[in-house]
Design a protein around this motif. Structure first.
Motif, PDB file in Angstrom:
ATOM      1  N   ARG A 386       0.843  -1.210   0.000  1.00 15.07           N
ATOM      2  CA  ARG A 386       0.000   0.000   0.000  1.00 15.07           C
ATOM      3  C   ARG A 386       0.871   1.251   0.000  1.00 15.07           C
ATOM      4  N   ARG A 390       1.274   4.294  -2.970  1.00 12.40           N
ATOM      5  CA  ARG A 390       1.139   5.731  -2.681  1.00 12.40           C
ATOM      6  C   ARG A 390       2.410   6.500  -3.031  1.00 12.40           C
ATOM      7  N   PRO A 395      -0.400   2.169  -9.672  1.00 14.05           N
ATOM      8  CA  PRO A 395      -1.093   0.980  -9.171  1.00 14.05           C
ATOM      9  C   PRO A 395      -0.139  -0.198  -9.004  1.00 14.05           C
ATOM     10  N   LYS A 425      -4.509  -9.057  -6.041  1.00 15.28           N
ATOM     11  CA  LYS A 425      -5.190  -7.811  -5.696  1.00 15.28           C
ATOM     12  C   LYS A 425      -4.448  -6.641  -6.323  1.00 15.28           C
ATOM     13  N   LEU A 427      -3.653  -2.518  -5.701  1.00 19.78           N
ATOM     14  CA  LEU A 427      -3.655  -1.406  -4.751  1.00 19.78           C
ATOM     15  C   LEU A 427      -3.449  -0.115  -5.514  1.00 19.78           C
ATOM     16  N   TYR A 428      -4.377   0.825  -5.332  1.00 19.33           N
ATOM     17  CA  TYR A 428      -4.336   2.073  -6.091  1.00 19.33           C
ATOM     18  C   TYR A 428      -3.796   3.204  -5.225  1.00 19.33           C
ATOM     19  N   GLU A 430      -4.506   6.324  -4.882  1.00 18.73           N
ATOM     20  CA  GLU A 430      -5.457   7.236  -4.224  1.00 18.73           C
ATOM     21  C   GLU A 430      -6.137   6.623  -3.006  1.00 18.73           C
ATOM     22  N   ASN A 431      -6.070   5.312  -2.878  1.00 21.67           N
ATOM     23  CA  ASN A 431      -6.706   4.639  -1.741  1.00 21.67           C
ATOM     24  C   ASN A 431      -5.734   4.381  -0.607  1.00 21.67           C
ATOM     25  N   ASN A 432      -4.480   4.842  -0.770  1.00 20.37           N
ATOM     26  CA  ASN A 432      -3.463   4.513   0.238  1.00 20.37           C
ATOM     27  C   ASN A 432      -2.652   5.728   0.655  1.00 20.37           C
TER      28      ASN A 432
END
Length: 432
Positions: A386, A390, A395, A425, A427-428, A430-432
């Motif tokens: 994650r 970031r 990604p 999976k 992990l993007y 913007e989500n971390n």
């Protein structure tokens, strides 16, 4: 059924795959480096013993004797002198060995860094094979002149498997003696070093048929005759293949050290290899990634497990409370920004951020990427992946297997009927 063999620096993995790519059985054994008079060596006979043991094991445990194809992924730039029957004449010189600093300096003085890179895709370092081949001839001439061939692990194992000593572009390309653009051994470099090309292996493109598994090997390992041996390659490149490397994607082999690889045009800035008849692959290595985490665990946290360190890091946040961890402990790392309010969680988080920054810089140096495909031990850490998404602002695809080198070998052995690793999976940033 297909078998992928991965001979690393200190371990051998053998994996039996079904026709659809599922793992039927696997074998994994470690072996030792030999530290002798300040040198780093290996017993190449141990390479072969473990390969035979691994083949026998997966055949027996799976109950499958009808193996259609075998291919091998190996460490690359170690080498062993052998006689015409493939019997070893001395220990193998490990790629970790640095005995040839003097020879390396002479090569550099004669040709210059730019010319060496333009021909071989490598910066002039004593890690590579050419200076150590010079050392062998100068310090052990009896061994050198008695040798019919001097083989890298891939050509050595191919000779043992099917009687033909062949390596691929990626293994030859790690020697600092191979012209990666003209696909031939460099006459000028070999002539200067005094190394006869006849002592080196044939070179081909990974995926080519090398030959049929020898009857005596079939008998010892319990495999039915009729199995084809396909040309494999250097382990990090086959790991990238197994990970599904493609244009605008960087693969991140996230382990004790970390290799970042990308298909590229014929240009420099990093170690450059010919990957196939039409493609190049560029690679940057970070020497202490997982190794830095191991150091932190043992030194400051009483051998805390990696899962416990992940859980601890969850108690910090981006910026790690102002702590900055420069994580290259091979050349002198540093931890800065410590205050009385710094927590143990901040230090672990700072290490994860520091390694992620180094990976992000490497990706940028390789021209950037649309996605990162991450595998290896570090990929098991959800928080680390994650943070990487970031920090790199890219990604991150976490793959469904860490064993992509043996998978890459099996892909070659199956003539690409077996597909690359799947994505567990994404992990993007913007989500971390």
């Amino acid at each position: 059924m297909y078998i992928g063999i991965d001979l690393g620096t200190t371990g051998c993995k053998t994996v039996m795959y079904g026709a659809s790519g599922g793992v039927l059985c696997e074998y994994n054994r470690e072996y030792e480096l030999i530290f002798k008079d300040g040198f780093v060596e290996q017993d190449a006979n141990e390479w072969w013993r473990l390969v035979c043991e691994g083949l026998s094991y997966v055949v027996e445990k799976s109950g499958v004797r009808d193996v259609r194809g075998i291919s091998v992924s190996t460490q690359s730039i170690s080498f062993v002198p052998v006689d015409r029957n493939g019997r070893t004449l001395d220990n193998a010189v490990s790629w970790l060995d640095l005995r040839a600093d003097g020879q390396c300096a002479r090569i550099l003085e004669r040709f210059g860094e730019k010319h060496i890179y333009d021909v071989t895709g490598k910066f002039c370092l004593s890690d590579y094979s050419l200076p150590k081949l010079m050392w062998l001839k100068e310090h052990k001439p009896d061994i050198y002149f008695a040798a019919d061939k001097i083989l890298f692990p891939l050509d050595f194992l191919n000779f043992k498997l099917c009687g033909r000593a062949v390596c691929d572009y990626t293994v030859a390309g790690g020697s600092m003696a191979y012209d990666i653009h003209n696909c031939c051994w460099s006459k000028e470099l070999l002539d200067f070093a005094g190394i006869e090309e006849s002592k080196l292996a044939e070179v081909g493109c990974m995926g080519e048929k090398v030959g049929m598994l020898l009857p005596e090997v079939c008998k010892v390992c319990g495999i039915n005759e009729g199995c084809t041996v396909y040309l494999g390659g250097q382990d990090q490149k086959l790991a990238a293949l197994g990970a599904g490397i493609e244009k605008d994607v960087c693969t991140v082999s996230f382990g004790t050290a970390t290799a970042i690889s990308k298909l590229c045009e014929n240009d420099g800035g990093a170690s450059l290899f010919r990957f196939s008849n039409s493609e190049y692959i560029s690679e940057l290595a970070l020497m202490t990634t997982g190794a830095a985490l191991r150091w932190l665990s043992r030194t400051l946290y009483g051998s805390m497990s990696y899962k416990e360190m992940d859980a601890l890091a969850e108690n910090s946040a981006p910026g790690a409370g102002g702590v900055v961890f420069e994580s290259d402990l091979s050349s002198g790392g540093a931890i800065r920004g410590l205050t009385l309010s710094t927590t143990s969680a901040d230090i672990v988080y700072a290490l994860y951020e520091g390694v992620s920054r180094d990976i992000a810089k490497a990706v940028e140096s390789l021209g950037g990427a649309d996605r990162l495909k991450v595998f290896g031990g570090g990929a098991k850490s959800d928080i680390w992946c994650r943070i990487l998404a970031r920090v790199a602002n890219i990604p991150v695809e976490v793959l469904d297997t860490a064993e992509t080198a043996s998978l890459g070998a099996a892909m070659l052995a199956s003539e690409y009927k077996i597909r690359p690793a799947g994505v567990k999976k994404i992990l993007y940033p913007e989500n971390n």
